[in-house]
Scaffold this motif. Structure first.
Motif, PDB file in Angstrom:
ATOM      1  N   SER A 180       0.827  -1.209   0.000  1.00 28.86           N
ATOM      2  CA  SER A 180       0.000   0.000   0.000  1.00 28.86           C
ATOM      3  C   SER A 180       0.851   1.244   0.000  1.00 28.86           C
ATOM      4  CB  SER A 180      -0.899   0.037   1.231  1.00 28.86           C
ATOM      5  OG  SER A 180      -1.685  -1.113   1.297  1.00 28.86           O
ATOM      6  N   GLU A 181       1.954   1.195   0.693  1.00 22.81           N
ATOM      7  CA  GLU A 181       2.832   2.352   0.730  1.00 22.81           C
ATOM      8  C   GLU A 181       3.395   2.626  -0.667  1.00 22.81           C
ATOM      9  OE1 GLU A 181       4.341   1.959   5.378  1.00 22.81           O
ATOM     10  OE2 GLU A 181       5.596   1.170   3.772  1.00 22.81           O
ATOM     11  N   LEU A 182       3.638   1.574  -1.392  1.00 28.01           N
ATOM     12  CA  LEU A 182       4.151   1.725  -2.746  1.00 28.01           C
ATOM     13  C   LEU A 182       3.142   2.429  -3.643  1.00 28.01           C
ATOM     14  CD1 LEU A 182       6.772   1.077  -4.062  1.00 28.01           C
ATOM     15  CD2 LEU A 182       5.887  -1.145  -4.733  1.00 28.01           C
ATOM     16  N   GLU A 183       1.888   2.086  -3.477  1.00 30.25           N
ATOM     17  CA  GLU A 183       0.846   2.760  -4.255  1.00 30.25           C
ATOM     18  C   GLU A 183       0.888   4.264  -4.015  1.00 30.25           C
ATOM     19  OE1 GLU A 183      -2.764  -0.535  -4.610  1.00 30.25           O
ATOM     20  OE2 GLU A 183      -2.852   1.030  -3.102  1.00 30.25           O
ATOM     21  N   ILE A 184       1.070   4.614  -2.759  1.00 29.81           N
ATOM     22  CA  ILE A 184       1.102   6.034  -2.412  1.00 29.81           C
ATOM     23  C   ILE A 184       2.338   6.701  -3.009  1.00 29.81           C
ATOM     24  CG2 ILE A 184       1.428   7.621  -0.479  1.00 29.81           C
ATOM     25  CD1 ILE A 184      -0.463   5.776   1.122  1.00 29.81           C
ATOM     26  N   LEU A 185       3.471   6.020  -2.877  1.00 29.59           N
ATOM     27  CA  LEU A 185       4.698   6.554  -3.461  1.00 29.59           C
ATOM     28  C   LEU A 185       4.522   6.818  -4.950  1.00 29.59           C
ATOM     29  CD1 LEU A 185       7.727   4.671  -1.874  1.00 29.59           C
ATOM     30  CD2 LEU A 185       7.128   7.096  -1.699  1.00 29.59           C
ATOM     31  N   GLN A 186       3.846   5.920  -5.607  1.00 26.17           N
ATOM     32  CA  GLN A 186       3.689   6.074  -7.046  1.00 26.17           C
ATOM     33  C   GLN A 186       2.894   7.318  -7.405  1.00 26.17           C
ATOM     34  OE1 GLN A 186       2.397   2.113  -7.774  1.00 26.17           O
ATOM     35  NE2 GLN A 186       4.438   1.409  -8.366  1.00 26.17           N
ATOM     36  N   VAL A 187       1.901   7.617  -6.601  1.00 27.17           N
ATOM     37  CA  VAL A 187       1.165   8.856  -6.827  1.00 27.17           C
ATOM     38  C   VAL A 187       2.087  10.053  -6.633  1.00 27.17           C
ATOM     39  CG1 VAL A 187      -0.708  10.324  -6.020  1.00 27.17           C
ATOM     40  CG2 VAL A 187      -1.037   7.855  -6.149  1.00 27.17           C
ATOM     41  N   LEU A 188       2.885  10.012  -5.579  1.00 25.31           N
ATOM     42  CA  LEU A 188       3.799  11.127  -5.315  1.00 25.31           C
ATOM     43  C   LEU A 188       4.848  11.253  -6.422  1.00 25.31           C
ATOM     44  CD1 LEU A 188       4.375  10.775  -1.454  1.00 25.31           C
ATOM     45  CD2 LEU A 188       2.779  12.260  -2.687  1.00 25.31           C
TER      46      LEU A 188
END
Lengths: 120, 120
Positions: free
Chosen positions: A6-14
């Motif tokens: 899930s953290e990776l998903e967020i990183l990808q948005v950033l």
DNA sequence: TCAAAGGTAGGAAAAATTTCGTACGAAAAA
DNA sequence: TTTTTCGTACGAAATTTTTCCTACCTTTGA
């Protein structure tokens, strides 16, 4: 440290959109990935800030989050771990699997050939 | 289905050494990876059997476990998911990252060049 | 025979990850 | 000013993953 899924998903948005508010990230996740509550995204991003995965600018009320490490560095690390664990560190094994079993477009192929040609 | 991190470790032992008992897999994990109790490995492999990730031959007392899917198929699927999520499906982006930031041996490089040459 | 060694099964606990309800403060709108 | 909207913080719950204890059965060796 290790980003979770899930953290990776967020990183990808950033990575894609640059420093962002929680609201923005949450909207993107809901548009592009899956339904998720604002408070869930907030919590996750707070945890990421604690872990040092992202930085938080608290100067205004709407906190702005940005990746703590450059995209390339994080991706390289993840890719390297993937190669190590799945292909015993052999990059060529990975590439062969990538193009052996998959139908890659001709453009992609020539792109790679050019890239490798200019590597020395 | 999706193998978890620990499940992947087990799969890798099975891929490398062929159909195996729990005892054997557990020994390998302890030799090559980390300390883990026999019953933990057993439980995990039982779960994997339930999920259909591995097959179990119960004909003898020592059950023999083997991967349900061929190594290549599973690895391809995982690789594809990796490319999709990390590089928006662009195999060439992955390759460039792989060789851009890492020092890959000359042998590996020529290996790949040959491979790509014969791909058409 | 019978103890010891080595196997499986199952459930519970622990740990890690993910989700969300609720409280509460600041800003904006009415 | 008062209400509504939008933000963060916090804690707890839910879920998923991992670990291991215990019971019990089979085989092996003394």
């Amino acid at each position: 440290m290790e980003p979770t899924k899930s953290e990776l998903e967020i990183l990808q948005v950033l990575w894609e959109h640059g420093p962002s508010t929680v609201r923005f990230v949450n909207d993107k996740l809901n548009e592009e990935k899956r339904a998720v509550q604002y408070s869930s995204t907030l919590k996750l991003m707070q945890i990421m800030a604690e872990k040092g995965i992202v930085m938080r600018d608290e100067s205004s009320m709407k906190h702005i989050y940005s990746p703590a490490e450059p995209e390339d560095k994080t991706k390289s690390a993840l890719l390297e771990r993937f190669v190590d664990s799945m292909y015993k560190g052999s990059a060529s094994s990975l590439v062969m699997q990538l193009f052996g079993n998959k139908n890659t477009s001709a453009e992609e192929l020539s792109e790679i050939r050019d890239f490798l040609k200019n590597l020395d």
